[in-house]
Write a protein that holds these residues in place. Structure first.
Motif, PDB file in Angstrom:
ATOM      1  N   GLU A   1     -37.256  63.217  71.315  1.00 20.16           N
ATOM      2  CA  GLU A   1     -37.255  62.015  70.479  1.00 20.16           C
ATOM      3  C   GLU A   1     -36.541  62.263  69.155  1.00 20.16           C
ATOM      4  N   ARG A   2     -36.744  63.465  68.590  1.00 23.10           N
ATOM      5  CA  ARG A   2     -36.089  63.806  67.323  1.00 23.10           C
ATOM      6  C   ARG A   2     -34.575  63.817  67.482  1.00 23.10           C
ATOM      7  N   ILE A   3     -34.093  64.388  68.599  1.00 21.59           N
ATOM      8  CA  ILE A   3     -32.651  64.450  68.863  1.00 21.59           C
ATOM      9  C   ILE A   3     -32.081  63.042  69.053  1.00 21.59           C
ATOM     10  N   LEU A   4     -32.798  62.213  69.826  1.00 16.92           N
ATOM     11  CA  LEU A   4     -32.344  60.837  70.048  1.00 16.92           C
ATOM     12  C   LEU A   4     -32.287  60.056  68.735  1.00 16.92           C
ATOM     13  N   ARG A   5     -33.310  60.243  67.893  1.00 16.89           N
ATOM     14  CA  ARG A   5     -33.352  59.549  66.612  1.00 16.89           C
ATOM     15  C   ARG A   5     -32.205  60.003  65.719  1.00 16.89           C
ATOM     16  N   SER A   6     -31.935  61.306  65.730  1.00 18.46           N
ATOM     17  CA  SER A   6     -30.844  61.857  64.929  1.00 18.46           C
ATOM     18  C   SER A   6     -29.497  61.330  65.408  1.00 18.46           C
ATOM     19  N   ASP A   7     -29.319  61.271  66.741  1.00 16.16           N
ATOM     20  CA  ASP A   7     -28.076  60.744  67.313  1.00 16.16           C
ATOM     21  C   ASP A   7     -27.886  59.268  66.946  1.00 16.16           C
ATOM     22  N   ALA A   8     -28.995  58.511  67.009  1.00 19.24           N
ATOM     23  CA  ALA A   8     -28.924  57.081  66.692  1.00 19.24           C
ATOM     24  C   ALA A   8     -28.564  56.871  65.223  1.00 19.24           C
ATOM     25  N   GLU A   9     -29.138  57.686  64.357  1.00 15.21           N
ATOM     26  CA  GLU A   9     -28.838  57.574  62.923  1.00 15.21           C
ATOM     27  C   GLU A   9     -27.385  57.935  62.639  1.00 15.21           C
ATOM     28  N   ALA A  10     -26.881  58.970  63.334  1.00 15.87           N
ATOM     29  CA  ALA A  10     -25.484  59.373  63.149  1.00 15.87           C
ATOM     30  C   ALA A  10     -24.536  58.275  63.637  1.00 15.87           C
ATOM     31  N   ALA A  11     -24.883  57.667  64.790  1.00 13.46           N
ATOM     32  CA  ALA A  11     -24.054  56.583  65.329  1.00 13.46           C
ATOM     33  C   ALA A  11     -24.061  55.380  64.394  1.00 13.46           C
ATOM     34  N   GLN A  12     -25.236  55.089  63.832  1.00 15.04           N
ATOM     35  CA  GLN A  12     -25.345  53.970  62.895  1.00 15.04           C
ATOM     36  C   GLN A  12     -24.512  54.226  61.646  1.00 15.04           C
ATOM     37  N   GLU A  13     -24.530  55.467  61.184  1.00 14.30           N
ATOM     38  CA  GLU A  13     -23.758  55.821  59.993  1.00 14.30           C
ATOM     39  C   GLU A  13     -22.258  55.705  60.255  1.00 14.30           C
ATOM     40  N   ARG A  14     -21.827  56.157  61.465  1.00 14.89           N
ATOM     41  CA  ARG A  14     -20.398  56.037  61.820  1.00 14.89           C
ATOM     42  C   ARG A  14     -19.980  54.576  61.898  1.00 14.89           C
ATOM     43  N   THR A  15     -20.831  53.763  62.530  1.00 13.86           N
ATOM     44  CA  THR A  15     -20.533  52.339  62.669  1.00 13.86           C
ATOM     45  C   THR A  15     -20.445  51.673  61.302  1.00 13.86           C
ATOM     46  N   SER A  16     -21.390  52.014  60.439  1.00 13.65           N
ATOM     47  CA  SER A  16     -21.397  51.434  59.095  1.00 13.65           C
ATOM     48  C   SER A  16     -20.138  51.821  58.319  1.00 13.65           C
ATOM     49  N   THR A  17     -19.722  53.074  58.477  1.00 16.77           N
ATOM     50  CA  THR A  17     -18.510  53.545  57.784  1.00 16.77           C
ATOM     51  C   THR A  17     -17.283  52.746  58.230  1.00 16.77           C
ATOM     52  N   ILE A  18     -17.199  52.500  59.538  1.00 18.08           N
ATOM     53  CA  ILE A  18     -16.072  51.718  60.077  1.00 18.08           C
ATOM     54  C   ILE A  18     -16.120  50.281  59.564  1.00 18.08           C
ATOM     55  N   LEU A  19     -17.310  49.660  59.646  1.00 15.43           N
ATOM     56  CA  LEU A  19     -17.437  48.257  59.254  1.00 15.43           C
ATOM     57  C   LEU A  19     -17.201  48.045  57.764  1.00 15.43           C
ATOM     58  N   GLU A  20     -17.535  49.059  56.965  1.00 12.87           N
ATOM     59  CA  GLU A  20     -17.309  48.944  55.527  1.00 12.87           C
ATOM     60  C   GLU A  20     -15.835  49.122  55.167  1.00 12.87           C
ATOM     61  N   SER A  21     -15.076  49.750  56.053  1.00 18.67           N
ATOM     62  CA  SER A  21     -13.666  50.042  55.752  1.00 18.67           C
ATOM     63  C   SER A  21     -12.719  48.919  56.170  1.00 18.67           C
ATOM     64  N   ILE A  22     -13.203  48.010  57.047  1.00 14.92           N
ATOM     65  CA  ILE A  22     -12.303  46.957  57.530  1.00 14.92           C
ATOM     66  C   ILE A  22     -12.211  45.812  56.527  1.00 14.92           C
ATOM     67  N   SER A  23     -11.110  45.065  56.620  1.00 17.58           N
ATOM     68  CA  SER A  23     -10.899  43.948  55.682  1.00 17.58           C
ATOM     69  C   SER A  23     -11.510  42.648  56.198  1.00 17.58           C
ATOM     70  N   ASP A  24     -11.935  42.622  57.468  1.00  9.53           N
ATOM     71  CA  ASP A  24     -12.543  41.417  58.041  1.00  9.53           C
ATOM     72  C   ASP A  24     -14.016  41.328  57.666  1.00  9.53           C
ATOM     73  N   SER A  25     -14.488  40.099  57.507  1.00 12.34           N
ATOM     74  CA  SER A  25     -15.911  39.889  57.269  1.00 12.34           C
ATOM     75  C   SER A  25     -16.688  40.190  58.548  1.00 12.34           C
ATOM     76  N   PHE A  26     -17.783  40.911  58.400  1.00 17.35           N
ATOM     77  CA  PHE A  26     -18.633  41.202  59.551  1.00 17.35           C
ATOM     78  C   PHE A  26     -20.090  41.133  59.119  1.00 17.35           C
ATOM     79  N   PHE A  27     -20.888  40.397  59.905  1.00 17.78           N
ATOM     80  CA  PHE A  27     -22.329  40.395  59.654  1.00 17.78           C
ATOM     81  C   PHE A  27     -23.053  40.325  60.994  1.00 17.78           C
ATOM     82  N   ALA A  28     -24.267  40.821  61.010  1.00 10.35           N
ATOM     83  CA  ALA A  28     -25.083  40.810  62.223  1.00 10.35           C
ATOM     84  C   ALA A  28     -26.327  39.976  61.964  1.00 10.35           C
ATOM     85  N   LEU A  29     -26.700  39.160  62.973  1.00 11.37           N
ATOM     86  CA  LEU A  29     -27.882  38.306  62.889  1.00 11.37           C
ATOM     87  C   LEU A  29     -28.869  38.704  63.983  1.00 11.37           C
ATOM     88  N   ASP A  30     -30.172  38.524  63.708  1.00 12.53           N
ATOM     89  CA  ASP A  30     -31.150  38.770  64.765  1.00 12.53           C
ATOM     90  C   ASP A  30     -31.356  37.483  65.569  1.00 12.53           C
TER      91      ASP A  30
END
Length: 205
Positions: A125-154
């Protein structure tokens, strides 16, 4: 851990043929030994001076680095109430003195196996959580670098993520948008047709 020297020696001799055993006279010594070298299993008497078995158990369960260690309580208290109290306190097992040697050996073996499985599961579970956090951080880095507006809704149409470009487009900071319903922000600007199209897209996928 047992303040009775005879019982302590008996358990040590009984388990010593199969396992590495470290015996102590009370809960305070037990806790120090546990922190010095993490054991695979703890067997503790309930009634001890200084720190009793229940208090030792609570300290083990409250420590994230120790809480997966199996704990067996030994007690002269018989009856269902005593056993239930031990299990509710977080013990993995409860043995009433005097107990048969074979019974203790069988329970120790079973709980060691379960403890290993619990520890492997926690590590997985610790490894999965760490992988998920790393993936989220990578995704956030990409989304923050683009010039297009992006938002997520529940599913309730509330903002869950807003990138920097979307902050500019919506003219609001993400702190003002997170948890807020999309229609509160979008409808005054775009009108009811936008809501109809969004809801249709979600319904028809």
């Amino acid at each position: 851990a047992d303040d009775n020297a005879d019982m302590r020696g008996y358990v040590r001799r009984l388990l010593g043929d199969y396992y590495e055993v470290h015996s102590v006279a009370n809960g305070i010594e037990a806790l120090a030994a546990i922190h010095h070298q993490r054991p695979d299993l703890v067997i503790t008497d309930v009634m001890m001076p200084g720190l009793d078995g229940f208090s030792l158990l609570r300290k083990i369960r409250a420590d994230q680095s120790l809480q997966t260690i199996p704990v067996i309580l030994l007690s002269a208290w018989a009856g269902e109430d005593a056993r239930v109290e031990g299990m509710q306190a977080g013990a993995d097992d409860y043995l009433v003195k005097p107990f048969a040697a074979r019974e203790l050996l069988a329970r120790v073996g079973a709980h060691l196996a379960m403890g290993r499985l619990r520890q492997e599961t926690a590590e997985h579970e610790r490894i999965l959580r760490s992988d998920a956090e790393a993936a989220q951080e990578r995704t956030s880095t990409i989304l923050e670098s683009i010039s297009d507006s992006f938002f997520a809704l529940d599913r309730d149409w509330r903002f869950r993520y807003v990138n920097t470009a979307a902050e500019t487009t919506l003219n609001m900071k993400r702190e003002q948008l997170i948890d807020r319903e999309f229609w509160e922000v979008a409808l005054p600007v775009s009108g009811p047709d936008l809501e109809m199209q969004y809801r249709r897209a979600m319904k028809e996928r």
